[in-house]
Design a protein around this motif. Structure first.
Motif, PDB file in Angstrom:
ATOM      1  N   SER A   1      11.930   7.352   8.094  1.00  0.00           N
ATOM      2  CA  SER A   1      10.914   7.934   8.972  1.00  0.00           C
ATOM      3  C   SER A   1      10.725   9.418   8.679  1.00  0.00           C
ATOM      4  O   SER A   1       9.600   9.930   8.682  1.00  0.00           O
ATOM      5  CB  SER A   1      11.303   7.737  10.442  1.00  0.00           C
ATOM      6  OG  SER A   1      11.407   6.366  10.761  1.00  0.00           O
TER       7      SER A   1
ATOM      8  N   LEU B   1       8.788   9.758   5.510  1.00  0.00           N
ATOM      9  CA  LEU B   1       7.388   9.410   5.731  1.00  0.00           C
ATOM     10  C   LEU B   1       6.637  10.568   6.382  1.00  0.00           C
ATOM     11  O   LEU B   1       5.546  10.956   5.941  1.00  0.00           O
ATOM     12  CB  LEU B   1       7.298   8.151   6.596  1.00  0.00           C
ATOM     13  CG  LEU B   1       5.895   7.555   6.790  1.00  0.00           C
ATOM     14  CD1 LEU B   1       5.978   6.037   6.858  1.00  0.00           C
ATOM     15  CD2 LEU B   1       5.273   8.071   8.089  1.00  0.00           C
TER      16      LEU B   1
ATOM     17  N   MET C   1       0.918  -1.731  -1.942  1.00  0.00           N
ATOM     18  CA  MET C   1       0.653  -0.487  -1.223  1.00  0.00           C
ATOM     19  C   MET C   1      -0.458   0.300  -1.896  1.00  0.00           C
ATOM     20  O   MET C   1      -1.290   0.918  -1.229  1.00  0.00           O
ATOM     21  CB  MET C   1       1.917   0.357  -1.124  1.00  0.00           C
ATOM     22  CG  MET C   1       1.754   1.577  -0.235  1.00  0.00           C
ATOM     23  SD  MET C   1       3.312   2.380   0.159  1.00  0.00           S
ATOM     24  CE  MET C   1       4.095   1.118   1.158  1.00  0.00           C
TER      25      MET C   1
ATOM     26  N   ASN D   1      -3.659   0.704   0.309  1.00  0.00           N
ATOM     27  CA  ASN D   1      -3.978   2.069   0.715  1.00  0.00           C
ATOM     28  C   ASN D   1      -5.469   2.345   0.561  1.00  0.00           C
ATOM     29  O   ASN D   1      -6.112   2.891   1.469  1.00  0.00           O
ATOM     30  CB  ASN D   1      -3.159   3.045  -0.138  1.00  0.00           C
ATOM     31  CG  ASN D   1      -3.516   4.487   0.105  1.00  0.00           C
ATOM     32  OD1 ASN D   1      -3.778   4.888   1.229  1.00  0.00           O
ATOM     33  ND2 ASN D   1      -3.530   5.269  -0.951  1.00  0.00           N
TER      34      ASN D   1
ATOM     35  N   SER E   1       7.620   4.840   3.474  1.00  0.00           N
ATOM     36  CA  SER E   1       6.823   3.691   3.916  1.00  0.00           C
ATOM     37  C   SER E   1       7.416   2.376   3.428  1.00  0.00           C
ATOM     38  O   SER E   1       7.520   1.400   4.184  1.00  0.00           O
ATOM     39  CB  SER E   1       5.383   3.828   3.407  1.00  0.00           C
ATOM     40  OG  SER E   1       4.786   4.988   3.908  1.00  0.00           O
ATOM     41  N   CYS E   2       7.805   2.342   2.150  1.00  0.00           N
ATOM     42  CA  CYS E   2       8.408   1.122   1.601  1.00  0.00           C
ATOM     43  C   CYS E   2       9.717   0.792   2.319  1.00  0.00           C
ATOM     44  O   CYS E   2       9.999  -0.375   2.607  1.00  0.00           O
ATOM     45  CB  CYS E   2       8.653   1.282   0.102  1.00  0.00           C
ATOM     46  SG  CYS E   2       7.161   1.287  -0.908  1.00  0.00           S
TER      47      CYS E   2
ATOM     48  N   ASP F   1       4.479  -4.731   1.819  1.00  0.00           N
ATOM     49  CA  ASP F   1       3.895  -3.460   1.402  1.00  0.00           C
ATOM     50  C   ASP F   1       2.388  -3.444   1.636  1.00  0.00           C
ATOM     51  O   ASP F   1       1.805  -2.408   1.973  1.00  0.00           O
ATOM     52  CB  ASP F   1       4.167  -3.214  -0.091  1.00  0.00           C
ATOM     53  CG  ASP F   1       5.616  -2.822  -0.355  1.00  0.00           C
ATOM     54  OD1 ASP F   1       6.335  -2.547   0.618  1.00  0.00           O
ATOM     55  OD2 ASP F   1       6.017  -2.805  -1.540  1.00  0.00           O
TER      56      ASP F   1
ATOM     57  N   ILE G   1       1.563  -2.639   5.322  1.00  0.00           N
ATOM     58  CA  ILE G   1       1.846  -1.226   5.578  1.00  0.00           C
ATOM     59  C   ILE G   1       0.778  -0.358   4.914  1.00  0.00           C
ATOM     60  O   ILE G   1       0.280   0.616   5.485  1.00  0.00           O
ATOM     61  CB  ILE G   1       3.242  -0.845   5.056  1.00  0.00           C
ATOM     62  CG1 ILE G   1       4.321  -1.505   5.922  1.00  0.00           C
ATOM     63  CG2 ILE G   1       3.436   0.667   5.074  1.00  0.00           C
ATOM     64  CD1 ILE G   1       4.377  -0.988   7.343  1.00  0.00           C
TER      65      ILE G   1
ATOM     66  N   LEU H   1      -0.646   1.722   8.232  1.00  0.00           N
ATOM     67  CA  LEU H   1       0.004   3.015   8.407  1.00  0.00           C
ATOM     68  C   LEU H   1      -0.351   3.997   7.306  1.00  0.00           C
ATOM     69  O   LEU H   1      -0.763   5.142   7.558  1.00  0.00           O
ATOM     70  CB  LEU H   1       1.525   2.822   8.472  1.00  0.00           C
ATOM     71  CG  LEU H   1       2.369   4.083   8.660  1.00  0.00           C
ATOM     72  CD1 LEU H   1       2.051   4.745   9.982  1.00  0.00           C
ATOM     73  CD2 LEU H   1       3.854   3.752   8.579  1.00  0.00           C
ATOM     74  N   VAL H   2      -0.196   3.578   6.045  1.00  0.00           N
ATOM     75  CA  VAL H   2      -0.471   4.480   4.924  1.00  0.00           C
ATOM     76  C   VAL H   2      -1.957   4.826   4.874  1.00  0.00           C
ATOM     77  O   VAL H   2      -2.334   5.984   4.653  1.00  0.00           O
ATOM     78  CB  VAL H   2      -0.015   3.843   3.599  1.00  0.00           C
ATOM     79  CG1 VAL H   2      -0.352   4.747   2.418  1.00  0.00           C
ATOM     80  CG2 VAL H   2       1.481   3.571   3.624  1.00  0.00           C
TER      81      VAL H   2
END
Length: 319
Positions: A5, A8, A68, A72, A195-196, A206, A209, A213-214
């Motif tokens: 965290s 990130l 990701m 993204n 993140s991962c 992935d 996420i 989030l990303v």
């Protein structure tokens, strides 16, 4: 979990500040060199606000986190099109120029169609898996070159310079560019690692996420730019900001990432890409109908709800 965290959050801060420094430094240097502010806005500023997506996607590609990298870009473009335009139009209705409605927004739709075709190897070519290969990456970069040519052609028709760009000494311009790039690279590394780590500890893919989030994190520069523009009574800048960022993300960010290393689509499916295409079509329809060439507050609310529905689908059915 706590360490991930921290990585990130710190990585995201570095990414956002790096993009800010890079954009200010490059814009000020361009002004000193006598480059049109319209060219700066369509190129350097577009690069600056999309630099977080570029950094995260390239680093993810190098680390083998294709889900990701693609998530993204797809997630960022969805957030840009639905949430940023939606929130901005709820702050102040957005007037859309005739040229934007007839040229730039259709270019966004085209980018979604090209991405969908490139990522449909199984359906179209009988491939074993869907992926963005190096050939696809080079094709996307070719489209980016065409877009840049169009941008400079439009820029030559632009007006006089504005006073909105920062005026800085050359050494500060260079420091901003170099420092911004350094912060982007380091921040991207930490952000992807954090993140991962969080995704794997929670058992979330992935791709999910990256789509949520990303994508939201790397779209913060665009959100901030658009909301500030609306508060300054220039909400029409939001659409240009979103269009430039979306095209840059698909053609350059994914093109560069796929050229470095092929990107298997993994958990990013046709539904996500079709939803992105639908979001761009919705943007076009919102500008054309209801109140002609104006994205109104009710239309903005519909866009926000559409994004929340997609996010709910990801979190409850795909996580």
């Amino acid at each position: 979990m706590i360490l991930n965290s921290v990585f990130l959050i710190v990585g995201l801060v570095l990414i956002l500040k790096g993009a800010d420094f890079l954009t200010d430094g490059a814009s000020a240097l361009a002004r000193r060199l006598g480059i049109s502010p319209l060219v700066v806005g369509l190129t350097i500023v577009a690069f600056g606000t999309s630099a977080p997506e570029l950094t995260v996607s390239v680093v993810s590609s190098l680390h083998g986190s294709a889900g990701m990298a693609i998530g993204n870009v797809v997630g960022s473009n969805l957030f840009n099109t639905l949430m940023i335009v939606g929130i901005t139009s709820m702050v102040a209705p957005i007037a859309v120029s005739k040229g934007t409605l007839s040229k730039e927004i259709p270019l966004c739709v085209l980018s979604c169609i090209v991405l969908l075709v490139c990522a449909s190897d199984v359906a179209l070519g009988g491939g074993v898996t869907n992926e963005l290969g190096r050939a696809d990456g080079l094709l996307l970069l070719c489209f980016f070159a065409i877009f840049m040519g169009y941008t400079f052609a439009i820029a030559r028709q632009g007006g006089e310079a504005e006073d909105g760009l920062p005026c800085l000494p050359v050494w500060r311009c260079v420091l901003g560019i170099v420092g911004g790039l350094a912060a982007l690279v380091l921040g991207g590394q930490w952000f992807v690692d954090g993140s991962c780590g969080i995704a794997r500890s929670l058992g979330v893919s992935d791709a999910v996420i990256g789509l949520t989030l990303v994508a939201m994190g790397t779209s913060l520069p665009e959100l901030a730019t658009s909301v500030v523009a609306a508060l300054k009574k220039s909400p029409e800048m939001a659409v240009g900001n979103v269009i430039g960022s979306n095209l840059f993300n698909v053609f350059f960010v994914l093109g560069t990432s796929a050229s470095i290393s092929p990107l298997p689509m993994g958990d990013i499916g046709s539904f996500d890409l079709v939803y992105l295409l639908g979001a761009c079509v919705l943007l076009f329809l919102a500008g054309m109908y209801y109140k002609e060439r104006t994205i109104t507050r009710p239309e903005g609310a519909v866009m926000v709800v559409a994004y929340l529905c997609y996010t709910g689908y990801l979190l409850y059915l795909r996580s």
